[in-house]
Enzyme design. Structure first.
Site, PDB file in Angstrom:
ATOM      1  N   CYS A 101       0.829  -1.207   0.000  1.00  0.00           N
ATOM      2  CA  CYS A 101       0.000   0.000   0.000  1.00  0.00           C
ATOM      3  C   CYS A 101       0.860   1.253   0.000  1.00  0.00           C
ATOM      4  O   CYS A 101       0.597   2.209  -0.745  1.00  0.00           O
ATOM      5  CB  CYS A 101      -0.935  -0.012   1.200  1.00  0.00           C
ATOM      6  SG  CYS A 101      -2.079   1.397   1.250  1.00  0.00           S
ATOM      7  N   CYS A 197      -6.469  -3.740   6.831  1.00  0.00           N
ATOM      8  CA  CYS A 197      -7.601  -2.812   6.739  1.00  0.00           C
ATOM      9  C   CYS A 197      -8.763  -3.369   5.928  1.00  0.00           C
ATOM     10  O   CYS A 197      -9.920  -3.044   6.206  1.00  0.00           O
ATOM     11  CB  CYS A 197      -7.145  -1.479   6.168  1.00  0.00           C
ATOM     12  SG  CYS A 197      -6.614  -1.530   4.436  1.00  0.00           S
TER      13      CYS A 197
END
Length: 363
Positions: A101, A197
């Site tokens: 990410c 997440c």
């Protein structure tokens, strides 16, 4: 400078943005919408990038008096992070989605868009430090080693680092929370996110099985070759795993068994004793050098194989994008697919990140 502050809705990114404002920069806050169907509420430390998080980020920006926007990166996040995560597990490797990410979203997609809009830098709430050495930006560990995030930033290039700001690098977490409270930020006591997440319930095995289906195989004793049980897919395991194996009989030493290796083609999961987990050599590829240059011959360094822990002294050398590492002391539970980060110890200014690479095999 014109600074784009990435605001997740948490305390760290809010304080980082506020410090950029205090430093006199022209700051704009942006929240990244990473899910096409974001949940409305978090549950403690589980999940992030929810609707609630975007509201928290907006309230913080309003208190600072800075413009605030929400940018939709959901499609790119799915392609670059989620699909990569699923594909790595299907191949029997153990990825770190936070590294992906930061590399592909926050410091490739976000920075690319920021530069196109005329911003000079992107500020984030990461705990890491930047130092200029010989005119070049260098990535170092943060002052608060317990919160240090240089590991997940070690895939950044020198060019990306030259447009990055980490305002929290010299601070401790307790100081950041106290500062947030003094500034009147409602996120001062908001729990940190600890889980992946995009898997807010924390059930990685179920998440992978929903996407990959069941791929039955055998649990095999690595020493004797005896079949000890069956499983529904190698994607449900990672090297070093002890719980959830479904094996009642202990190892030959009378202690629990651990996952030693995964063979996705045959569907075999090899297990053995804890003593068999130790490795003293790592081979890695796809090396990236935030320091700006590859190693020059055998180099004494400190390596880290997990975001928090898995640290050992070592000697490393490179050949092209490949890195060979000989550990001074054994590490346990090191899996292909994990990232290994190389540091040069420096007690005065924090360990310098030399480079990072993807682990391909261990010995």
């Amino acid at each position: 400078m014109r600074v784009l502050a990435a605001m997740s809705g948490g305390v760290d990114s809010a304080v980082a943005a506020a410090r950029a404002v205090d430093a006199g920069h022209d700051v704009v806050g942006v929240h990244l919408a990473l899910s096409a169907k974001p949940g409305t509420l978090r549950t403690g430390s589980r999940g992030c990038c929810t609707i609630e998080d975007s509201h928290d980020a907006r309230r913080a920006a309003d208190i600072m008096g800075i413009p605030f926007y929400i940018w939709d990166f959901a499609e790119r996040f799915t392609e670059e992070v989620v699909e990569t995560f699923v594909g790595e597990y299907a191949a029997g490797r153990t990825p770190n989605p936070c590294v992906t990410c930061n590399e592909k979203i926050k410091f490739e997609a976000l920075l690319e868009k920021a530069m196109a809009l005329g911003f000079d830098a992107v500020a984030t709430g990461h705990y890491a430090r930047l130092a200029v050495v010989d005119g070049e930006p260098k990535l170092r560990r943060s002052a608060d080693e317990g919160k240090d995030q240089s590991y997940v930033l070690a895939s950044l290039t020198p060019e990306q680092l030259s447009h990055a700001m980490f305002p929290l690098g010299d601070s401790w977490k307790s100081e950041v929370r106290a500062e947030a409270e003094q500034r009147g930020l409602s996120v001062a006591n908001k729990p940190d996110s600890h889980d992946i997440c995009f898997i807010p319930d924390g059930d990685t095995k179920k998440f992978l099985e929903n996407r990959l289906g069941q791929r039955p195989g055998e649990l095999v004793d690595a020493e004797t070759g005896a079949v000890l049980g069956q499983h529904t897919g190698v994607h449900g395991f990672t090297v070093g795993q002890r719980k959830g194996l479904g094996i009642e009989a202990p190892a030959s030493d009378g202690r629990p068994r651990y996952v030693l290796s995964l063979e996705p083609v045959s569907g075999t999961v090899k297990v053995g004793s804890s003593a068999e987990l130790g490795i003293d050599a790592i081979e890695a590829d796809r090396a990236i050098w935030p320091s700006g240059q590859a190693l020059d011959g055998p180099t004494e360094c400190v390596v880290q194989v997990r975001a928090h822990g898995g640290i050992a002294e070592a000697v490393a050398e490179t050949e092209g994008e490949r890195v060979s590492i000989q550990l001074r002391e054994p590490l346990r539970g090191v899996a292909p697919g994990q990232v290994v980060v190389l540091y040069r110890p420096d007690s005065e200014s924090g360990d310098l990140v030399l480079g990072s690479a993807k682990i391909s095999s261990t010995r």
